[in-house]
Design a protein around this motif. Sequence first.
Motif, PDB file in Angstrom:
ATOM      1  N   ALA A 152      -3.202  12.815  21.885  1.00 25.17           N
ATOM      2  CA  ALA A 152      -1.897  12.517  22.481  1.00 25.17           C
ATOM      3  C   ALA A 152      -1.603  11.015  22.420  1.00 25.17           C
ATOM      4  O   ALA A 152      -0.489  10.595  22.057  1.00 25.17           O
ATOM      5  CB  ALA A 152      -1.865  13.007  23.930  1.00 25.17           C
ATOM      6  N   ALA A 153      -2.592  10.201  22.760  1.00 20.73           N
ATOM      7  CA  ALA A 153      -2.399   8.748  22.703  1.00 20.73           C
ATOM      8  C   ALA A 153      -2.181   8.287  21.270  1.00 20.73           C
ATOM      9  O   ALA A 153      -1.397   7.357  21.012  1.00 20.73           O
ATOM     10  CB  ALA A 153      -3.608   8.047  23.313  1.00 20.73           C
ATOM     11  N   GLN A 154      -2.853   8.933  20.312  1.00 25.83           N
ATOM     12  CA  GLN A 154      -2.675   8.586  18.907  1.00 25.83           C
ATOM     13  C   GLN A 154      -1.239   8.882  18.459  1.00 25.83           C
ATOM     14  O   GLN A 154      -0.625   8.087  17.734  1.00 25.83           O
ATOM     15  CB  GLN A 154      -3.664   9.357  18.054  1.00 25.83           C
ATOM     16  N   LEU A 155      -0.714  10.003  18.872  1.00 23.60           N
ATOM     17  CA  LEU A 155       0.658  10.344  18.500  1.00 23.60           C
ATOM     18  C   LEU A 155       1.658   9.398  19.168  1.00 23.60           C
ATOM     19  O   LEU A 155       2.681   9.040  18.568  1.00 23.60           O
ATOM     20  CB  LEU A 155       0.952  11.794  18.871  1.00 23.60           C
ATOM     21  N   ASP A 156       1.367   8.961  20.381  1.00 23.06           N
ATOM     22  CA  ASP A 156       2.217   7.958  21.028  1.00 23.06           C
ATOM     23  C   ASP A 156       2.231   6.670  20.212  1.00 23.06           C
ATOM     24  O   ASP A 156       3.263   6.006  20.079  1.00 23.06           O
ATOM     25  CB  ASP A 156       1.716   7.667  22.448  1.00 23.06           C
ATOM     26  N   ARG A 157       1.078   6.323  19.677  1.00 24.96           N
ATOM     27  CA  ARG A 157       0.978   5.127  18.819  1.00 24.96           C
ATOM     28  C   ARG A 157       1.878   5.282  17.591  1.00 24.96           C
ATOM     29  O   ARG A 157       2.597   4.361  17.213  1.00 24.96           O
ATOM     30  CB  ARG A 157      -0.478   4.925  18.412  1.00 24.96           C
ATOM     31  N   LEU A 158       1.854   6.455  16.971  1.00 21.77           N
ATOM     32  CA  LEU A 158       2.696   6.680  15.795  1.00 21.77           C
ATOM     33  C   LEU A 158       4.174   6.593  16.153  1.00 21.77           C
ATOM     34  O   LEU A 158       4.977   6.030  15.399  1.00 21.77           O
ATOM     35  CB  LEU A 158       2.389   8.041  15.178  1.00 21.77           C
ATOM     36  N   LEU A 159       4.556   7.140  17.286  1.00 17.30           N
ATOM     37  CA  LEU A 159       5.953   7.056  17.715  1.00 17.30           C
ATOM     38  C   LEU A 159       6.390   5.607  17.854  1.00 17.30           C
ATOM     39  O   LEU A 159       7.534   5.254  17.545  1.00 17.30           O
ATOM     40  CB  LEU A 159       6.135   7.789  19.050  1.00 17.30           C
ATOM     41  N   GLY A 160       5.454   4.757  18.267  1.00 22.43           N
ATOM     42  CA  GLY A 160       5.796   3.356  18.492  1.00 22.43           C
ATOM     43  C   GLY A 160       5.917   2.514  17.245  1.00 22.43           C
ATOM     44  O   GLY A 160       6.580   1.473  17.259  1.00 22.43           O
TER      45      GLY A 160
ATOM     46  N   LEU B  22       0.844  -1.188   0.000  1.00 17.80           N
ATOM     47  CA  LEU B  22       0.000   0.000   0.000  1.00 17.80           C
ATOM     48  C   LEU B  22       0.886   1.248   0.000  1.00 17.80           C
ATOM     49  O   LEU B  22       1.881   1.310   0.726  1.00 17.80           O
ATOM     50  CB  LEU B  22      -0.890   0.035   1.249  1.00 17.80           C
ATOM     51  N   HIS B  23       0.505   2.204  -0.830  1.00 16.31           N
ATOM     52  CA  HIS B  23       1.113   3.535  -0.805  1.00 16.31           C
ATOM     53  C   HIS B  23      -0.006   4.520  -0.502  1.00 16.31           C
ATOM     54  O   HIS B  23      -0.987   4.592  -1.256  1.00 16.31           O
ATOM     55  CB  HIS B  23       1.774   3.880  -2.133  1.00 16.31           C
ATOM     56  N   VAL B  24       0.126   5.251   0.593  1.00 10.75           N
ATOM     57  CA  VAL B  24      -0.967   6.103   1.057  1.00 10.75           C
ATOM     58  C   VAL B  24      -0.459   7.514   1.320  1.00 10.75           C
ATOM     59  O   VAL B  24       0.638   7.707   1.850  1.00 10.75           O
ATOM     60  CB  VAL B  24      -1.587   5.539   2.359  1.00 10.75           C
ATOM     61  N   TRP B  25      -1.275   8.496   0.945  1.00 11.89           N
ATOM     62  CA  TRP B  25      -1.020   9.897   1.288  1.00 11.89           C
ATOM     63  C   TRP B  25      -2.205  10.396   2.092  1.00 11.89           C
ATOM     64  O   TRP B  25      -3.358  10.278   1.665  1.00 11.89           O
ATOM     65  CB  TRP B  25      -0.843  10.749   0.031  1.00 11.89           C
ATOM     66  N   ASP B  26      -1.950  10.909   3.295  1.00 11.11           N
ATOM     67  CA  ASP B  26      -2.995  11.479   4.137  1.00 11.11           C
ATOM     68  C   ASP B  26      -2.625  12.907   4.483  1.00 11.11           C
ATOM     69  O   ASP B  26      -1.574  13.165   5.086  1.00 11.11           O
ATOM     70  CB  ASP B  26      -3.182  10.662   5.418  1.00 11.11           C
ATOM     71  N   SER B  27      -3.506  13.821   4.115  1.00  6.03           N
ATOM     72  CA  SER B  27      -3.223  15.240   4.326  1.00  6.03           C
ATOM     73  C   SER B  27      -4.024  15.863   5.463  1.00  6.03           C
ATOM     74  O   SER B  27      -3.771  17.008   5.833  1.00  6.03           O
ATOM     75  CB  SER B  27      -3.509  16.024   3.035  1.00  6.03           C
ATOM     76  N   HIS B  28      -4.997  15.113   6.018  1.00  2.64           N
ATOM     77  CA  HIS B  28      -5.877  15.761   6.996  1.00  2.64           C
ATOM     78  C   HIS B  28      -6.065  15.003   8.301  1.00  2.64           C
ATOM     79  O   HIS B  28      -6.291  15.612   9.331  1.00  2.64           O
ATOM     80  CB  HIS B  28      -7.249  16.039   6.371  1.00  2.64           C
TER      81      HIS B  28
ATOM     82  N   SER C 122      -0.131  18.479   9.173  1.00  2.00           N
ATOM     83  CA  SER C 122      -1.494  18.885   9.535  1.00  2.00           C
ATOM     84  C   SER C 122      -2.321  17.703  10.022  1.00  2.00           C
ATOM     85  O   SER C 122      -3.195  17.857  10.887  1.00  2.00           O
ATOM     86  CB  SER C 122      -2.183  19.534   8.333  1.00  2.00           C
ATOM     87  N   ALA C 123      -2.073  16.511   9.452  1.00  4.19           N
ATOM     88  CA  ALA C 123      -2.819  15.327   9.867  1.00  4.19           C
ATOM     89  C   ALA C 123      -2.539  14.987  11.324  1.00  4.19           C
ATOM     90  O   ALA C 123      -3.402  14.433  12.015  1.00  4.19           O
ATOM     91  CB  ALA C 123      -2.456  14.143   8.969  1.00  4.19           C
ATOM     92  N   LEU C 124      -1.341  15.319  11.809  1.00  5.81           N
ATOM     93  CA  LEU C 124      -0.984  15.035  13.196  1.00  5.81           C
ATOM     94  C   LEU C 124      -1.626  16.029  14.156  1.00  5.81           C
ATOM     95  O   LEU C 124      -1.824  15.728  15.329  1.00  5.81           O
ATOM     96  CB  LEU C 124       0.535  15.091  13.379  1.00  5.81           C
TER      97      LEU C 124
END
Length: 282
Positions: free
Chosen positions: A190-198, A114-120, A177-179
């Motif tokens: 905040a929990a979502q961003l922690d998930r991304l860090l992981g 999968l190649h995905v672009w998310d802007s929002h 911007s999506a973040l």
Amino acid sequence: MSTDYQRARAELGRKLRELRVDSPGGRLTGTELAERLRWPQSKVSKLENGRQTPTDDDLRAWAEAVGQPAVFPELRARLKGFESHIRSWRRQLAAGHAPVQETWNSLVGESRTLHVWDSHVVNGMLQTADYARSLFECLAEFRSSPRDTEDAVRARMKRQEWLYRPGKQLNVLMWESALRAQVCPPEVLAAQLDRLLGVVGMDTINLGIVPWDAALRLLPGNSFWILDDRLVTVEDWHAELWLDDAETIALYRRVWDTFAESAVFGAEAQQVIARVRRSIRD
């Protein structure tokens, strides 16, 4: 609405007109057919002139009213042939978000890359349950669709099992911007961003972040998915576009590659995510 879509709908309208004119019981006028179907005459006119998309029930009723019920499968095949490329949210969400998520589970399950672009917003393959829940609630309210939030969340979380299967690869780019989008409570973000860090560094995930201060060679535009080299999906307000011709798929891959040139990966991506995380007040 695309030119191809308009052309296909107009061709279906011409076929409906032919069936009315060549009715085995004798030529029917538009008014006579409308009376048989108990429809406004304007609906018959719009369908024949390609200005309204029929439903399966419309086509079945038309075929029976003109005395040619055996032609219904052909009409339905024509409809599905062009409707598959522009899938209106009104129709897709008639039964709620969960069926749409199950369709996506099948699409993703059949794919290796999968190649995905998310802007929002944060990509669905990496969302936490609470973040996804906030999005589904927001969209259900906006579109007045059935609220099946918990079923939709479970379906989206099930899709993420794909990330732990050998031979799979998610290449996802997200604009900063999506973040930062405040589509959920601060503690959920905040929990979502922690998930991304992981997930940075996982073998099946190639996560890139395009910082706000990065030079862009293209406008951010709409989010999109490329599934292997067979399908591109683009989300718009009125519909989800499914594009499967080789030229279009190649175009979107060039778009993805162009955004990737502005993205940071690995430790640098973590730094951007961590910077946004620190900006959130609990």
